[in-house]
Design a protein around this motif. Structure first.
Motif, PDB file in Angstrom:
ATOM      1  N   HIS A  76       0.836  -1.206   0.000  1.00  0.00           N
ATOM      2  CA  HIS A  76       0.000   0.000   0.000  1.00  0.00           C
ATOM      3  C   HIS A  76       0.869   1.254   0.000  1.00  0.00           C
ATOM      4  CE1 HIS A  76      -3.613   2.332   1.786  1.00  0.00           C
ATOM      5  NE2 HIS A  76      -3.753   2.171   0.483  1.00  0.00           N
ATOM      6  N   TYR A  87      -5.953  -2.924  -5.007  1.00  0.00           N
ATOM      7  CA  TYR A  87      -7.214  -3.665  -5.003  1.00  0.00           C
ATOM      8  C   TYR A  87      -6.943  -5.102  -4.592  1.00  0.00           C
ATOM      9  CZ  TYR A  87     -11.421  -5.979  -6.868  1.00  0.00           C
ATOM     10  OH  TYR A  87     -12.563  -6.713  -7.003  1.00  0.00           O
ATOM     11  N   LEU A 106     -10.932  -7.378   9.427  1.00  0.00           N
ATOM     12  CA  LEU A 106     -11.560  -6.562   8.381  1.00  0.00           C
ATOM     13  C   LEU A 106     -11.190  -5.096   8.530  1.00  0.00           C
ATOM     14  CD1 LEU A 106     -15.141  -8.097   8.039  1.00  0.00           C
ATOM     15  CD2 LEU A 106     -13.434  -7.893   6.221  1.00  0.00           C
ATOM     16  N   ALA A 107     -11.095  -4.624   9.769  1.00  0.00           N
ATOM     17  CA  ALA A 107     -10.708  -3.229  10.003  1.00  0.00           C
ATOM     18  C   ALA A 107      -9.290  -2.974   9.503  1.00  0.00           C
ATOM     19  CB  ALA A 107     -10.825  -2.902  11.484  1.00  0.00           C
ATOM     20  N   SER A 110      -9.196  -2.634   5.737  1.00  0.00           N
ATOM     21  CA  SER A 110      -9.691  -1.357   5.233  1.00  0.00           C
ATOM     22  C   SER A 110      -8.629  -0.264   5.300  1.00  0.00           C
ATOM     23  CB  SER A 110     -10.930  -0.921   6.018  1.00  0.00           C
ATOM     24  OG  SER A 110     -10.590  -0.533   7.330  1.00  0.00           O
ATOM     25  N   ARG A 111      -7.599  -0.487   6.114  1.00  0.00           N
ATOM     26  CA  ARG A 111      -6.535   0.521   6.244  1.00  0.00           C
ATOM     27  C   ARG A 111      -5.367   0.272   5.302  1.00  0.00           C
ATOM     28  NH1 ARG A 111      -8.297   0.310  11.814  1.00  0.00           N
ATOM     29  NH2 ARG A 111      -7.006  -1.526  12.218  1.00  0.00           N
ATOM     30  N   THR A 113      -5.597  -1.342   2.164  1.00  0.00           N
ATOM     31  CA  THR A 113      -5.987  -1.451   0.758  1.00  0.00           C
ATOM     32  C   THR A 113      -6.851  -0.242   0.428  1.00  0.00           C
ATOM     33  OG1 THR A 113      -8.038  -2.675   1.186  1.00  0.00           O
ATOM     34  CG2 THR A 113      -6.037  -3.989   0.849  1.00  0.00           C
ATOM     35  N   ASP A 114      -7.068  -0.013  -0.849  1.00  0.00           N
ATOM     36  CA  ASP A 114      -7.978   1.050  -1.280  1.00  0.00           C
ATOM     37  C   ASP A 114      -9.353   0.486  -1.620  1.00  0.00           C
ATOM     38  OD1 ASP A 114      -6.124   3.378  -1.282  1.00  0.00           O
ATOM     39  OD2 ASP A 114      -5.046   2.133  -2.723  1.00  0.00           O
ATOM     40  N   ILE A 115      -9.367  -0.722  -2.170  1.00  0.00           N
ATOM     41  CA  ILE A 115     -10.610  -1.423  -2.483  1.00  0.00           C
ATOM     42  C   ILE A 115     -10.370  -2.904  -2.212  1.00  0.00           C
ATOM     43  CG2 ILE A 115     -12.434  -1.803  -4.204  1.00  0.00           C
ATOM     44  CD1 ILE A 115     -11.064   0.356  -5.932  1.00  0.00           C
ATOM     45  N   TYR A 117     -12.821  -6.834  -1.796  1.00  0.00           N
ATOM     46  CA  TYR A 117     -14.174  -7.380  -1.738  1.00  0.00           C
ATOM     47  C   TYR A 117     -14.238  -8.612  -0.854  1.00  0.00           C
ATOM     48  CZ  TYR A 117     -13.712 -11.072  -5.444  1.00  0.00           C
ATOM     49  OH  TYR A 117     -13.386 -12.169  -6.203  1.00  0.00           O
ATOM     50  N   VAL A 132     -15.869  -3.247  -1.144  1.00  0.00           N
ATOM     51  CA  VAL A 132     -15.663  -2.233  -0.114  1.00  0.00           C
ATOM     52  C   VAL A 132     -14.687  -1.179  -0.626  1.00  0.00           C
ATOM     53  CG1 VAL A 132     -14.925  -1.801   2.256  1.00  0.00           C
ATOM     54  CG2 VAL A 132     -16.011  -3.989   1.670  1.00  0.00           C
ATOM     55  N   ASN A 134     -12.498   1.978   0.441  1.00  0.00           N
ATOM     56  CA  ASN A 134     -11.938   2.492   1.685  1.00  0.00           C
ATOM     57  C   ASN A 134     -11.577   3.975   1.570  1.00  0.00           C
ATOM     58  OD1 ASN A 134     -11.956  -0.137   2.844  1.00  0.00           O
ATOM     59  ND2 ASN A 134     -10.096  -0.621   1.707  1.00  0.00           N
TER      60      ASN A 134
END
Length: 261
Positions: A76, A87, A106-107, A110-111, A113-115, A117, A132, A134
């Motif tokens: 990232h 992604y 999951l939290a 989200s930090r 990656t940018d997208i 699923y 998702v 982010n």
């Protein structure tokens, strides 16, 4: 990976190109990505070469391996340095979370990656995946219009949402994923106990024993599994997959046949 070798060239048919980079145990390393992007922009003739626009990875990978939080963070950071999104294909995400090698939530995802699923169809859903986006980066701009333009808008989208609502009740998504990994570990142990080697030590629901052709032919009579392309070697790489729906009795039958080999 699917994006490059399967799906009938879906990415290319949409007007984009997939550029593959050499992985390590199925995973893209930050150093490999950094070197590629640096070389691209340092090339005086880069205007003649396909411009990198997004990094696409899968976790678990096609080899059953999983990305760690540190590995995703490193990727990232490179993506942010070169201003391209990261992604993550999460078709088998549940099985990755259930892996003994997993250190992500999951939290966390989200930090780093940018997208990404959350796979549904491989973990019990009748259809659909949950994408998702982010942060406030505008990556979801016009997304619903793009879905409609490509004939993918569901007339009854609430049914898709209901599935995920149920999957995430009482930890069900993670529990049924864990069951699949436990079944895969049973299969792995059975092959190892018979002296067979693994092509890669996968910690998820995919296992890759290397088997002689006579053993493959015997198992094929009763079970469905993938065989890597025949290279003329006396032994071949195979792939056995479990899922949320794999029953104890089915694994028992497979183990019994493995013990007879």
């Amino acid at each position: 990976g699917h994006i490059a070798h399967h799906e009938a060239g879906a990415i290319e048919s949409s007007g984009h190109k997939v550029v593959t980079l050499k992985p390590e145990n199925g995973k893209l390393k930050a150093e490999t990505l950094k070197a590629y992007l640096a070389d691209y922009w340092a090339d005086d003739t880069h205007e003649h070469i396909v411009q990198p626009g997004m990094v696409y990875i899968s976790s678990p990978t096609e080899l059953g391996t999983v990305y760690t939080k540190a590995e995703l963070s490193a990727l990232h950071n490179v993506c942010r340095e070169y201003n391209i999104p990261l992604y993550l294909d999460g078709a088998r995400l549940g099985y990755g979370f259930a892996s003994k090698d997993n250190d992500l939530t999951l939290a966390d995802l989200s930090r780093v990656t940018d997208i990404f699923y959350i796979g549904g169809t491989k973990v019990g859903a009748l259809f659909g995946e949950a994408i998702v986006f982010n942060g406030d980066k505008g990556l979801d701009q016009d997304f619903r219009s793009l879905i409609k333009q490509n004939g993918a808008m569901l007339a009854k989208g609430r049914i898709l949402g209901i599935q995920f609502e149920e999957l995430f009740k009482d930890n069900l998504y993670f529990d049924i994923s864990r069951k699949a990994v436990e079944q895969a570990e049973r299969i792995k142990k059975a092959f190892l106990s018979k002296g067979y080697k693994l092509w890669i030590d996968s910690p998820t629901n995919q296992q890759f024993p290397i088997l002689p052709k006579d053993a493959i032919n015997k198992l094929k009579e009763k079970f469905a599994f993938l065989i890597w392309p025949d290279t003329g070697e006396p032994k071949l790489i195979t792939r056995f997959c479990t899922s949320w729906a794999t029953k104890d009795e089915d694994v028992d039958k497979l183990i019994d046949e493995i013990n007879k080999l």
